[in-house]
Design an enzyme around this catalytic site. Structure first.
Site, mmCIF file in Angstrom:
data_model
loop_
_atom_site.group_PDB
_atom_site.id
_atom_site.type_symbol
_atom_site.label_atom_id
_atom_site.label_comp_id
_atom_site.label_asym_id
_atom_site.label_seq_id
_atom_site.Cartn_x
_atom_site.Cartn_y
_atom_site.Cartn_z
ATOM 1 N N ASP A 132 17.949 -13.463 -2.577
ATOM 2 C CA ASP A 132 17.463 -12.406 -3.448
ATOM 3 C C ASP A 132 18.289 -12.406 -4.727
ATOM 4 O O ASP A 132 19.205 -11.616 -4.909
ATOM 5 C CB ASP A 132 17.562 -11.059 -2.745
ATOM 6 C CG ASP A 132 16.743 -9.999 -3.465
ATOM 7 O OD1 ASP A 132 15.925 -10.367 -4.323
ATOM 8 O OD2 ASP A 132 16.932 -8.813 -3.170
ATOM 9 N N LYS A 139 15.784 -16.909 2.061
ATOM 10 C CA LYS A 139 15.216 -16.596 0.761
ATOM 11 C C LYS A 139 16.260 -15.763 0.029
ATOM 12 O O LYS A 139 16.535 -14.628 0.406
ATOM 13 C CB LYS A 139 13.923 -15.809 0.923
ATOM 14 C CG LYS A 139 13.234 -15.527 -0.395
ATOM 15 C CD LYS A 139 11.871 -14.900 -0.146
ATOM 16 C CE LYS A 139 11.048 -14.775 -1.409
ATOM 17 N NZ LYS A 139 11.769 -14.353 -2.596
ATOM 18 N N CYS A 157 13.763 19.192 -21.803
ATOM 19 C CA CYS A 157 14.080 20.532 -22.272
ATOM 20 C C CYS A 157 14.611 20.354 -23.695
ATOM 21 O O CYS A 157 15.614 19.689 -23.908
ATOM 22 C CB CYS A 157 15.145 21.155 -21.381
ATOM 23 S SG CYS A 157 15.911 22.587 -22.150
ATOM 24 N N LYS A 166 8.848 -12.579 4.720
ATOM 25 C CA LYS A 166 9.798 -11.530 4.330
ATOM 26 C C LYS A 166 10.062 -10.569 5.469
ATOM 27 O O LYS A 166 9.153 -10.193 6.203
ATOM 28 C CB LYS A 166 9.245 -10.782 3.134
ATOM 29 C CG LYS A 166 9.307 -11.597 1.846
ATOM 30 C CD LYS A 166 9.348 -10.610 0.750
ATOM 31 C CE LYS A 166 9.583 -11.011 -0.611
ATOM 32 N NZ LYS A 166 9.523 -9.887 -1.537
ATOM 33 N N GLU A 218 14.784 -21.935 5.321
ATOM 34 C CA GLU A 218 15.937 -21.596 4.479
ATOM 35 C C GLU A 218 15.978 -20.100 4.248
ATOM 36 O O GLU A 218 14.942 -19.446 4.263
ATOM 37 C CB GLU A 218 15.783 -22.267 3.093
ATOM 38 C CG GLU A 218 15.586 -23.746 3.144
ATOM 39 C CD GLU A 218 15.160 -24.317 1.788
ATOM 40 O OE1 GLU A 218 15.020 -23.544 0.815
ATOM 41 O OE2 GLU A 218 14.968 -25.542 1.727
ATOM 42 N N CYS A 266 20.760 24.782 -23.890
ATOM 43 C CA CYS A 266 20.448 24.981 -22.474
ATOM 44 C C CYS A 266 21.746 24.866 -21.670
ATOM 45 O O CYS A 266 22.457 23.862 -21.773
ATOM 46 C CB CYS A 266 19.454 23.918 -22.018
ATOM 47 S SG CYS A 266 19.246 23.857 -20.230
ATOM 48 N N CYS A 323 16.806 27.123 -18.483
ATOM 49 C CA CYS A 323 16.792 28.055 -19.623
ATOM 50 C C CYS A 323 15.396 28.544 -19.972
ATOM 51 O O CYS A 323 15.222 29.337 -20.894
ATOM 52 C CB CYS A 323 17.449 27.418 -20.844
ATOM 53 S SG CYS A 323 16.444 26.102 -21.571
HETATM 54 S S1 IVH Z 1 11.496 -22.643 -3.263
HETATM 55 C C1 IVH Z 1 7.920 -23.989 -5.527
HETATM 56 N N1 IVH Z 1 13.458 -21.722 -1.759
HETATM 57 O O1 IVH Z 1 12.024 -16.829 -4.439
HETATM 58 C C2 IVH Z 1 8.623 -22.817 -4.990
HETATM 59 N N2 IVH Z 1 12.629 -20.358 -3.520
HETATM 60 O O2 IVH Z 1 9.578 -15.335 -4.351
HETATM 61 C C3 IVH Z 1 10.002 -22.821 -5.440
HETATM 62 N N3 IVH Z 1 13.801 -18.219 -3.790
HETATM 63 O O3 IVH Z 1 10.505 -18.458 -7.136
HETATM 64 C C4 IVH Z 1 10.820 -21.904 -4.701
HETATM 65 N N4 IVH Z 1 15.229 -18.534 -2.144
HETATM 66 O O4 IVH Z 1 13.105 -17.973 -7.206
HETATM 67 C C5 IVH Z 1 12.621 -21.487 -2.783
HETATM 68 N N5 IVH Z 1 15.202 -21.049 -0.397
HETATM 69 C C6 IVH Z 1 14.392 -20.807 -1.428
HETATM 70 C C7 IVH Z 1 14.444 -19.616 -2.184
HETATM 71 C C8 IVH Z 1 13.532 -19.416 -3.231
HETATM 72 C C9 IVH Z 1 14.836 -17.708 -3.114
HETATM 73 C C10 IVH Z 1 13.132 -17.546 -4.911
HETATM 74 C C11 IVH Z 1 12.626 -18.450 -5.979
HETATM 75 C C12 IVH Z 1 11.136 -18.288 -5.919
HETATM 76 C C13 IVH Z 1 11.018 -16.896 -5.400
HETATM 77 C C14 IVH Z 1 9.663 -16.629 -4.807
#
Ligand code: IVH
Length: 682
Positions: free
Chosen positions: A120, A118, A442, A330, A116, A447, A427
């Site tokens: 942000d 991740k 400062c 990452k 999936e 100034c 100054c």
């Molecule tokens: S699963 C038990 N899936 O990233 C772990 N987390 O750096 C639960 N996050 O705490 C997280 N995308 O807030 C999961 N596809 C995704 C995610 C995700 C972003 C966040 C989440 C997690 C943090 C960890």
């Protein structure tokens, strides 16, 4: 490294990581990119593993807890099931090792995974009871978070009820709240126009928005949400991550797209590659992929489960920290090497001296980077950045470019350490550093650089908004001695301006007219333009509403300032302190004498003026938005959280912690009928 050295380094790293946790989770104003932060944390974890005895000597380690986002002003809610975090890696080999460990634990090579994006954003837990959304809680410290239900309910794409005739009795659905890039830019623009500091990136802005105490502010920003996980659930709704994904989608909840269900490590790696190719086009920011073991039965296997670490870094504790069945891969941020031509010092309008690395221009993530902030003297010392050094700079998403580290191998022999100046570069007044502050300042209010910045600020869109009076013209006016202090702006004559430009006549006439047109200006603009410490546009508006004139503001007693909406003692003290200074009082008097005529906001008609309400639970006939609109029409204000400043709490069915808090604080609680009576003047 000796154990003694390790102990020192561990203590230093713990303090540093804790400081960055505070900046990231609580203040939403990080100084480090994620990559740099992850590096510190990885070094700390490595040392704690290698020197367990040294690691046990000092206080609890940030490697043994998830960052804490809890803030003032919110009710605390315990998660039914704790929210954990994820282990990170930037390395393919480590990802394959993650798979190998699971193969050993489960005794089979045939493992199915999901891959999936991740996201942000900001982690969130939603509770649906009998299919209805009842709660939204931030991660907090993992066990207990902030109740942000009112704010989360403003999210357009989030259904208040699950599309299911037989929903689970209780389910905690987990996901992430984020802002799109365009929305981030739109809000930051407004933020800058209002004279507030812009947010570094969409994630910080989403975090800052979610922690607004006023749900109306939140409703004005388009937060979005995506859901991907489950906490407590009764009865269970899925047997795998893939199955859960389908259930969430079927309920009408926004889910992750793209989403891969794959078998084996090679297919995982291929999916990560596909994600990398697509991630820049996704609506949310992604800095990596999350790989999860698909089958819940395998996740729960006794040899899989969760990693937990006690504060001493040795024993496995009862507390869950991160799952062994998931791993975040990452993508490294964009970095480049360049040379620091020199380190310069910027003087802000409040006198803060900010060091800046002037760089040889370098192309990074699509933009040319020429300057990077070095934040403060401590930060330069920590990184030991010296003029002439080659440094690595990085830029992740929208974040301001940062100097990550010095490339020591390329340091010129004899390069001298940077000595932070002990005086203002403009100054020459001796710089001062207040107790407990990192910034050098400062202290000279006259100034020239501070004066210039104050005048620019006063004339800017955030202040009285004088058309045509930008940086360049302000600079010229100061240079020629035509303006020395703010009131001089209102005394400028046509003949003063004529020599400033070749074809000056029309331009000068326009500028004089532009200044004259802003003599009568909203009071809050003047207050904001004065640059009172701690006072931004929002606070200036509250001050204008409360005191209605500059004269009244100058004489406002501390106790009354404390009662201003959104003010704490610190802000009240800052305003009081500013108003007490004779130079500031003279400035205000002189501005008025020069013809500035601020307009107080129209008095709010209606019997509820000045009263703050908090709504909680479900009212018999009025929807929350309707009740809020009625209160506001009568001059009242609706806030998202109960405090001592709340006048009434309006409670309906299933009212939660806000009602409890109201009772604790002795605040009158109304039902819908008594609210209606109050509205008609009862
Ligand atoms: S699963 C038990 N899936 O990233 C772990 N987390 O750096 C639960 N996050 O705490 C997280 N995308 O807030 C999961 N596809 C995704 C995610 C995700 C972003 C966040 C989440 C997690 C943090 C960890």
């Amino acid at each position: 490294m000796t154990p003694e050295e390790a102990a020192v380094r561990i203590a230093t790293l713990r303090a540093e990581v804790a400081r960055h946790d505070e900046l990231y989770y609580r203040q939403a104003r990080p100084e480090l990119t994620d990559f740099a932060y992850d590096g510190l944390k990885a070094e700390l974890a490595r040392l704690e593993r290698a020197f367990p005895a040294a690691a046990a000597t000092s206080a609890a380690s940030p490697t043994a807890r998830v960052g804490d986002d809890r803030a003032e002003g919110f009710a605390r809610v315990r998660h039914r099931q704790a929210m954990t975090t994820l282990d990170n890696t930037y390395d393919e080999a480590e990802l394959r090792e993650f798979h190998a460990r699971l193969v050993r634990a489960l005794g089979t090579e045939e493992l199915a995974y999901t891959v999936e994006p991740k996201v942000d954003g900001v982690a969130i837990s939603l509770t649906y009871e009998d299919g209805r959304l009842t709660r939204a809680v931030t991660r907090g410290d993992g066990e207990e978070g902030d109740d942000v239900t009112a704010n989360v309910r403003t999210i357009q794409g989030l259904p208040p009820a699950l599309a299911d005739l037989a929903p689970p009795a209780v389910i905690e659905v987990r996901g992430e709240i984020y802002l799109r890039e365009e929305e981030f830019r739109r809000i930051n623009q407004l933020q800058e126009e209002a004279g507030e500091a812009p947010y570094a990136n969409p994630r910080n802005l989403a975090a800052g928005t979610l922690k607004q105490l006023d749900a109306r502010v939140v409703a004005g920003r388009r937060l979005e949400i995506v859901l991907y996980g489950v906490g407590h659930c009764e009865p269970p709704v899925a047997t795998s991550q893939t199955g859960l994904h389908e259930r969430l989608r079927g309920w009408g909840l926004p889910v992750l797209d793209p989403f891969w269900s794959v078998r084996g490590p090679d297919a995982v790696w291929a999916a990560i590659g596909e994600l990398d190719a697509r991630r820049r086009a996704l609506p949310f920011g992604t800095d990596g992929a999350v790989v999860k073991l698909d089958a819940f039965a395998q996740q729960r296997h006794p040899r899989v489960g969760f990693r937990g670490m006690a504060a001493d870094g040795q024993a496995e504790a009862a507390r869950k920290l991160s799952p062994r069945w998931a791993c975040a891969f990452k993508f490294p941020p964009d970095q480049a090497e360049t040379r620091v031509r020199e380190i310069t010092i910027q003087v802000g309008r409040t006198g803060v001296l900010t060091p800046v690395a002037e760089l040889e221009p370098v192309l990074l993530a699509g933009t040319t980077v020429r300057r990077a902030t070095l934040h403060n003297a401590d930060e330069i010392a920590r990184k030991d950045v010296r003029p002439g050094d080659t440094v690595r700079v990085e830029k992740a998403g929208e974040i301001i470019p940062a100097v990550v580290a010095v490339v020591l191998a390329r340091r010129a022999p004899g390069a001298a350490p940077y000595v932070f100046p002990r005086e203002c570069p403009v100054c020459r007044t001796a710089a001062v550093r207040a107790e407990g502050e990192v910034a050098w300042r400062c202290p000279n209010p006259d100034c020239p650089e501070q004066v210039r910045r104050r005048i620019e600020h006063f004339a800017s869109k955030a202040g009285v908004d004088i058309d045509g009076l930008g940086e360049e013209i302000v600079g010229q006016l100061l240079e020629r001695g035509l303006v020395r202090r703010l009131p001089d702006l209102f005394r400028l004559r046509l003949e003063d301006l004529l020599p400033l430009r070749k074809s000056g006549e029309v331009w000068a006439t326009n500028l004089i007219a532009g200044i004259a047109a802003r003599r009568e200006v909203e009071l809050w603009r003047v207050i904001n333009g004065l640059g009172i410490p701690q006072v931004g546009a929002a606070a200036a508006k509250e001050l204008a509403r409360t005191f209605r004139s500059l004269e009244a503001l100058l004489d406002a007693p501390f106790a009354e300032l404390c009662r201003v909406e959104g003010f704490g003692e610190k802000t009240a003290q800052a305003v009081r302190g500013w108003c007490e200074q004779p130079a500031h009082r003279a400035l205000v008097t002189d501005l008025l004498a020069a013809g500035l005529a601020p307009r107080a906001p129209a008095a709010v008609a209606g019997g509820l003026a000045g009263k703050t309400f908090v709504l909680t639970g479900t009212l018999p006939t009025l929807a929350r938005e309707e009740a809020a609109a009625l209160i506001e029409a009568a001059g009242g204000r609706v806030s998202g959280s109960v405090s001592r400043k709340t006048h009434y709490v309006v409670a309906g069915e299933e009212a939660g912690s806000k009602l409890t808090k109201a009772r604790d604080l002795g605040i009158p609680v109304l039902d819908e009928a008594s609210l209606r009576a109050l509205l008609v003047g009862g």
